[in-house]
Write a protein that holds these residues in place. Structure first.
Motif, PDB file in Angstrom:
ATOM      1  N   SER A 135       0.853  -1.194   0.000  1.00 45.37           N
ATOM      2  CA  SER A 135       0.000   0.000   0.000  1.00 45.37           C
ATOM      3  C   SER A 135       0.878   1.229   0.000  1.00 45.37           C
ATOM      4  N   ALA A 136       0.290   2.350  -0.487  1.00 44.45           N
ATOM      5  CA  ALA A 136       1.033   3.597  -0.557  1.00 44.45           C
ATOM      6  C   ALA A 136       1.318   4.112   0.853  1.00 44.45           C
ATOM      7  N   THR A 137       2.495   4.702   1.028  1.00 41.67           N
ATOM      8  CA  THR A 137       2.874   5.261   2.321  1.00 41.67           C
ATOM      9  C   THR A 137       2.055   6.519   2.590  1.00 41.67           C
ATOM     10  N   PRO A 138       1.938   6.926   3.870  1.00 45.21           N
ATOM     11  CA  PRO A 138       1.210   8.167   4.183  1.00 45.21           C
ATOM     12  C   PRO A 138       1.760   9.370   3.413  1.00 45.21           C
ATOM     13  N   LYS A 139       3.088   9.418   3.247  1.00 48.03           N
ATOM     14  CA  LYS A 139       3.680  10.545   2.526  1.00 48.03           C
ATOM     15  C   LYS A 139       3.259  10.531   1.050  1.00 48.03           C
ATOM     16  N   THR A 140       3.226   9.325   0.471  1.00 49.68           N
ATOM     17  CA  THR A 140       2.771   9.198  -0.922  1.00 49.68           C
ATOM     18  C   THR A 140       1.313   9.611  -1.060  1.00 49.68           C
ATOM     19  N   GLN A 141       0.486   9.163  -0.099  1.00 47.65           N
ATOM     20  CA  GLN A 141      -0.923   9.534  -0.126  1.00 47.65           C
ATOM     21  C   GLN A 141      -1.098  11.040  -0.045  1.00 47.65           C
ATOM     22  N   THR A 142      -0.283  11.683   0.803  1.00 45.08           N
ATOM     23  CA  THR A 142      -0.360  13.143   0.935  1.00 45.08           C
ATOM     24  C   THR A 142       0.003  13.832  -0.371  1.00 45.08           C
ATOM     25  N   LEU A 143       1.073  13.344  -1.024  1.00 46.05           N
ATOM     26  CA  LEU A 143       1.479  13.943  -2.300  1.00 46.05           C
ATOM     27  C   LEU A 143       0.425  13.713  -3.391  1.00 46.05           C
ATOM     28  N   LEU A 144      -0.186  12.507  -3.421  1.00 43.54           N
ATOM     29  CA  LEU A 144      -1.225  12.229  -4.404  1.00 43.54           C
ATOM     30  C   LEU A 144      -2.399  13.174  -4.232  1.00 43.54           C
ATOM     31  N   LEU A 145      -2.779  13.423  -2.973  1.00 44.60           N
ATOM     32  CA  LEU A 145      -3.882  14.349  -2.703  1.00 44.60           C
ATOM     33  C   LEU A 145      -3.523  15.767  -3.138  1.00 44.60           C
ATOM     34  N   SER A 146      -2.289  16.175  -2.839  1.00 46.04           N
ATOM     35  CA  SER A 146      -1.871  17.529  -3.230  1.00 46.04           C
ATOM     36  C   SER A 146      -1.800  17.658  -4.751  1.00 46.04           C
ATOM     37  N   PHE A 147      -1.390  16.592  -5.438  1.00 44.47           N
ATOM     38  CA  PHE A 147      -1.355  16.607  -6.904  1.00 44.47           C
ATOM     39  C   PHE A 147      -2.766  16.777  -7.475  1.00 44.47           C
ATOM     40  N   LYS A 148      -3.732  16.060  -6.875  1.00 48.94           N
ATOM     41  CA  LYS A 148      -5.107  16.151  -7.350  1.00 48.94           C
ATOM     42  C   LYS A 148      -5.653  17.559  -7.175  1.00 48.94           C
ATOM     43  N   GLN A 149      -5.393  18.153  -6.006  1.00 49.28           N
ATOM     44  CA  GLN A 149      -5.864  19.511  -5.747  1.00 49.28           C
ATOM     45  C   GLN A 149      -5.178  20.511  -6.667  1.00 49.28           C
ATOM     46  N   ALA A 150      -3.860  20.325  -6.857  1.00 44.04           N
ATOM     47  CA  ALA A 150      -3.114  21.234  -7.730  1.00 44.04           C
ATOM     48  C   ALA A 150      -3.595  21.129  -9.168  1.00 44.04           C
ATOM     49  N   SER A 151      -3.881  19.905  -9.616  1.00 46.39           N
ATOM     50  CA  SER A 151      -4.343  19.704 -10.990  1.00 46.39           C
ATOM     51  C   SER A 151      -5.667  20.421 -11.234  1.00 46.39           C
ATOM     52  N   GLU A 152      -6.602  20.291 -10.281  1.00 41.98           N
ATOM     53  CA  GLU A 152      -7.903  20.947 -10.436  1.00 41.98           C
ATOM     54  C   GLU A 152      -7.768  22.459 -10.421  1.00 41.98           C
ATOM     55  N   LYS A 153      -6.863  22.978  -9.565  1.00 40.22           N
ATOM     56  CA  LYS A 153      -6.660  24.419  -9.477  1.00 40.22           C
ATOM     57  C   LYS A 153      -5.976  24.959 -10.727  1.00 40.22           C
ATOM     58  N   LEU A 154      -4.968  24.233 -11.226  1.00 39.68           N
ATOM     59  CA  LEU A 154      -4.222  24.685 -12.399  1.00 39.68           C
ATOM     60  C   LEU A 154      -5.069  24.674 -13.676  1.00 39.68           C
ATOM     61  N   LYS A 155      -6.083  23.806 -13.729  1.00 44.47           N
ATOM     62  CA  LYS A 155      -6.948  23.763 -14.911  1.00 44.47           C
ATOM     63  C   LYS A 155      -7.711  25.073 -15.085  1.00 44.47           C
ATOM     64  N   GLU A 156      -7.867  25.808 -13.991  1.00 43.49           N
ATOM     65  CA  GLU A 156      -8.546  27.103 -14.060  1.00 43.49           C
ATOM     66  C   GLU A 156      -7.618  28.220 -14.528  1.00 43.49           C
ATOM     67  N   ASN A 157      -6.320  27.906 -14.576  1.00 43.83           N
ATOM     68  CA  ASN A 157      -5.317  28.894 -14.984  1.00 43.83           C
ATOM     69  C   ASN A 157      -5.066  28.778 -16.485  1.00 43.83           C
ATOM     70  N   PRO A 158      -5.368  29.804 -17.272  1.00 48.87           N
ATOM     71  CA  PRO A 158      -5.185  29.717 -18.728  1.00 48.87           C
ATOM     72  C   PRO A 158      -3.722  29.744 -19.164  1.00 48.87           C
ATOM     73  N   ASP A 159      -2.797  30.110 -18.234  1.00 47.68           N
ATOM     74  CA  ASP A 159      -1.378  30.198 -18.582  1.00 47.68           C
ATOM     75  C   ASP A 159      -0.767  28.794 -18.566  1.00 47.68           C
ATOM     76  N   LEU A 160      -0.607  28.218 -19.748  1.00 43.15           N
ATOM     77  CA  LEU A 160      -0.081  26.857 -19.838  1.00 43.15           C
ATOM     78  C   LEU A 160       1.385  26.782 -19.426  1.00 43.15           C
ATOM     79  N   GLN A 161       2.135  27.861 -19.592  1.00 41.25           N
ATOM     80  CA  GLN A 161       3.551  27.855 -19.215  1.00 41.25           C
ATOM     81  C   GLN A 161       3.721  27.702 -17.697  1.00 41.25           C
ATOM     82  N   GLN A 162       2.839  28.327 -16.924  1.00 43.34           N
ATOM     83  CA  GLN A 162       2.892  28.171 -15.467  1.00 43.34           C
ATOM     84  C   GLN A 162       2.589  26.735 -15.057  1.00 43.34           C
ATOM     85  N   ARG A 163       1.594  26.157 -15.708  1.00 47.70           N
ATOM     86  CA  ARG A 163       1.265  24.765 -15.415  1.00 47.70           C
ATOM     87  C   ARG A 163       2.432  23.844 -15.778  1.00 47.70           C
ATOM     88  N   LEU A 164       3.078  24.127 -16.909  1.00 48.55           N
ATOM     89  CA  LEU A 164       4.222  23.322 -17.344  1.00 48.55           C
ATOM     90  C   LEU A 164       5.371  23.429 -16.341  1.00 48.55           C
TER      91      LEU A 164
END
Length: 647
Positions: free
Chosen positions: A23-52
């Protein structure tokens, strides 16, 4: 007995222990959650260079480097950024990396569905329709198999729509209907589903039209689209309604209404081109060309030839201005309309030349499509083999980890390894057998289509030669009537050209048109009869197309004396024990066995025998041809075609 039970109980415990997924470690789970939140937030940002920049930074993170699941997530999000930038090479690289890291892991079904969908998007951009269909279908089938997959209703609907659209492009109408209906079933779970509902109705309408289905069902979905549009005109594109209405009124032969909606659709496409130039959607997707050629076809049908010529010239201008923007299907329709225009204008020489162009393009499209399908399916086989090697690597790593954690059970683990090796060997043998069977089936289907394309030109060339003879001897009225009937027959043949099976009723109708055409060609030197028992439902029986025509053609060419009246050709149909028996008989001159062996070697007969051999192999039922001929008494041909499972 007790000892044996205890042994197997211990073995099961060891198997569960050794095969347990880390199973994923607690630290991995935390990073996966932060990635999901960041992905949803970045989709609202039209600047593709910042997302990159954000995802490139994450890729350098040491914790991400040490975890393949995290790296897969980062590569997947990078692929999404490059998709927005329309950089195909970078998109392809990151999608492949994401799949290699995640594709075969257990417990990550949601990610695998998204990866399959992303690979389908990539294949769509590369115009690899067969790969696109494979990936979208894989994602959709995973959703259907596991309703507990934690994707949002909107994500699932998007997958079903994509799978449905790619399916009907390959004429897999059953899958297209099922996926569209699955999407419709999820619509109530969305808060705002106006656009999705409109798209669902539009795709259902397209499916009914492409599948030659019920016109009533087609019209019912058009009405649903209109009702939605009246309530939400600012959110929906009325052009899709016009497209569907053009299809409906063209199918129902209501040409005046088809003309009206063709013009409305054209006005939208022209406006799009005027505003956006070469980047207009109507240009990039060839919609403007489709509007022009459809209008030309309607004007030819209603005998307004000046207007038809105007829109045919528009088609020609579009081809010069925007090369490589028109697909093969629309080019075939353009060639057909141009030939019909020449014929209606009484330019018979040009009409005959254009029909030759149409024939050549049709043959080229068939050969190109078959070659492309083989190449794309070969790529998929290679990808599967690569996935298999990656999966084997993961299993090896997991097994090594299990051995390190269970030194106390080394003997049991060794036994387990032996049993697993046997199981994997048997499983691989079974999988290889299934792949061989699938590959053989695909080869047979492609071979059958190739064989059919060899017969169709044989028939068309003979017919065109007769037409050229009428024109050469200035028999204009007879040529006009003959070419009109030939045009109808050719149009019917083109409509069914991609079908591997057709209704018996449609095949009988095509055969009757062909016999009528040949009866005109030979100046009523023969009569014909087509008989089928009313107790048999010709609508529910399907057979491969163009099987009977070569033998009827032989009966006319070799059995009928064009200088003597009184020839008779009969075609009888009968169904016994889920087998269709077709008897083709003529009262011509016939031939002896010695003559048949020496001179009567028919390519069409050989091809038909090969096709029936393929059908027999697919169905497991008897199929074949028997020919009996007597000099001065005529020839009889028996065709045996299995119809079990052919509907």
């Amino acid at each position: 007995m007790k000892f044996r039970f205890n042994y197997f109980a211990l073995l099961i415990v060891v198997m569960l222990y050794a095969c347990k997924q880390p199973s994923a470690t607690p630290k991995t789970q935390t990073l996966l959650l932060s990635f999901k939140q960041a992905s949803e937030k970045l989709k609202e940002n039209p600047d593709l260079q910042q997302r990159l920049a954000y995802w490139n930074t994450q890729l350098k993170n040491n914790e991400v480097k040490a975890d393949s699941v995290l790296r897969s997530k980062v590569h997947y999000n990078l692929a999404g950024v490059f998709y927005g930038m329309n950089k195909l090479d970078s998109l392809k690289y990151h999608m492949q990396k994401a799949w290699e890291l995640m594709g075969n892991r257990k417990g990550y079904t949601e990610d695998q569905v998204q990866l399959y969908s992303g690979l389908g998007n990539l294949a769509l951009l590369e115009l690899n329709i067969h790969q696109e269909n494979y990936y979208y279908n894989a994602a959709a089938q995973m959703l259907l198999a596991d309703t507990a997959i934690k994707l949002t209703p909107k994500q699932k609907i998007t997958v079903f729509f994509a799978a449905a659209q790619s399916s009907f492009q390959l004429r897999q109408f059953k899958n297209a209907f099922n996926f569209n209906r699955s999407a419709i079933a999820l619509l109530p779970k969305l808060k705002d589903h106006i656009k999705e509902e409109f798209r669902a109705y539009n795709q259902m309408a397209v499916c009914f039209y492409r599948a030659n289905g019920s016109t009533d069902s087609l019209y019912s979905y058009i009405k649903k689209m209109e009702q939605l549009y009246k309530k939400h005109p600012d959110f929906l594109n009325v052009k899709f309604i016009y497209d569907s209405k053009v299809s409906y009124f063209t199918t129902t032969k209501n040409l005046d209404s088809a003309l009206i909606y063709n013009k409305k659709r054209l006005a939208i496409d022209v406006l799009d081109e005027n505003e956006n130039g070469k980047n207009a959607e109507s240009v990039l997707r060839g919609n403007l060309f489709t509007s022009y050629t459809d209008l030309a076809g309607v004007y030819v049908a209603i005998k307004q030839l000046d207007s038809a010529k105007y829109y045919l010239n528009k088609c020609n201008s579009f081809l010069k201005k925007y090369p490589n923007k028109v697909d093969d299907e629309n080019m075939l329709l353009y060639d057909q309309n141009l030939a019909d225009f020449y014929f209606a204008s009484k330019k018979y020489t040009l009409a005959a030349q254009q029909y030759d162009v149409l024939l050549a393009r049709t043959k080229f499209v068939y050969e190109l499509e078959n070659a492309r399908a083989v190449a794309e399916m070969g790529t998929i086989v290679q990808l599967k083999a690569k996935d298999k090697s990656i999966n084997t690597l993961y299993e090896t790593v997991a097994l090594s980890s299990a051995k390190l954690q269970s030194n106390r059970l080394w003997l049991a683990v060794s036994t387990l390894g032996f049993l697993l090796a046997i199981t994997v060997a048997l499983l691989l043998y079974f999988i290889q057998g299934q792949r061989r069977l699938k590959s053989e089936t695909e080869r047979i289907q492609l071979e059958q289509r190739l064989l059919r394309t060899q017969i169709e030109p044989h028939f068309i060339f003979n017919t065109l030669s007769a037409l050229q003879s009428f024109i050469r001897f200035n028999q204009n009225e007879k040529a006009l009537k003959y070419l009109q009937q030939f045009g109808r027959l050719l149009r019917s043949s083109l409509q069914l050209s991609r079908e591997s099976k057709v209704k018996l009723s449609e095949e009988i109708e095509t055969l009757e048109n062909y016999l009528s055409l040949q009866q005109m060609r030979y100046d009523d030197a023969f009569n014909y009869e087509i008989n089928i028992d009313d107790s048999h439902d010709a609508e529910s029986i399907t057979i491969p197309p163009m099987l009977m025509q070569p033998f009827v053609e032989n009966a006319i060419i070799h059995g009928i004396n064009p200088n003597v009246k009184g020839g008779i050709i009969t075609v009888n149909f009968d169904v016994k024990n889920e087998t269709l028996l077709i008897v083709i008989k003529d009262n011509g001159k016939g031939f002896s066995k010695e003559t048949a062996v020496k001179n009567h070697k028919s390519l069409a007969t050989a091809i038909s025998k090969e096709r029936l051999a393929i059908i027999a192999k697919q169905s497991g039922e008897a199929a074949g041809i028997e020919i009996k001929s007597e000099e001065n008494k005529g020839t009889t041909v028996w065709l045996t075609i299995p119809i079990k499972g052919m509907v």
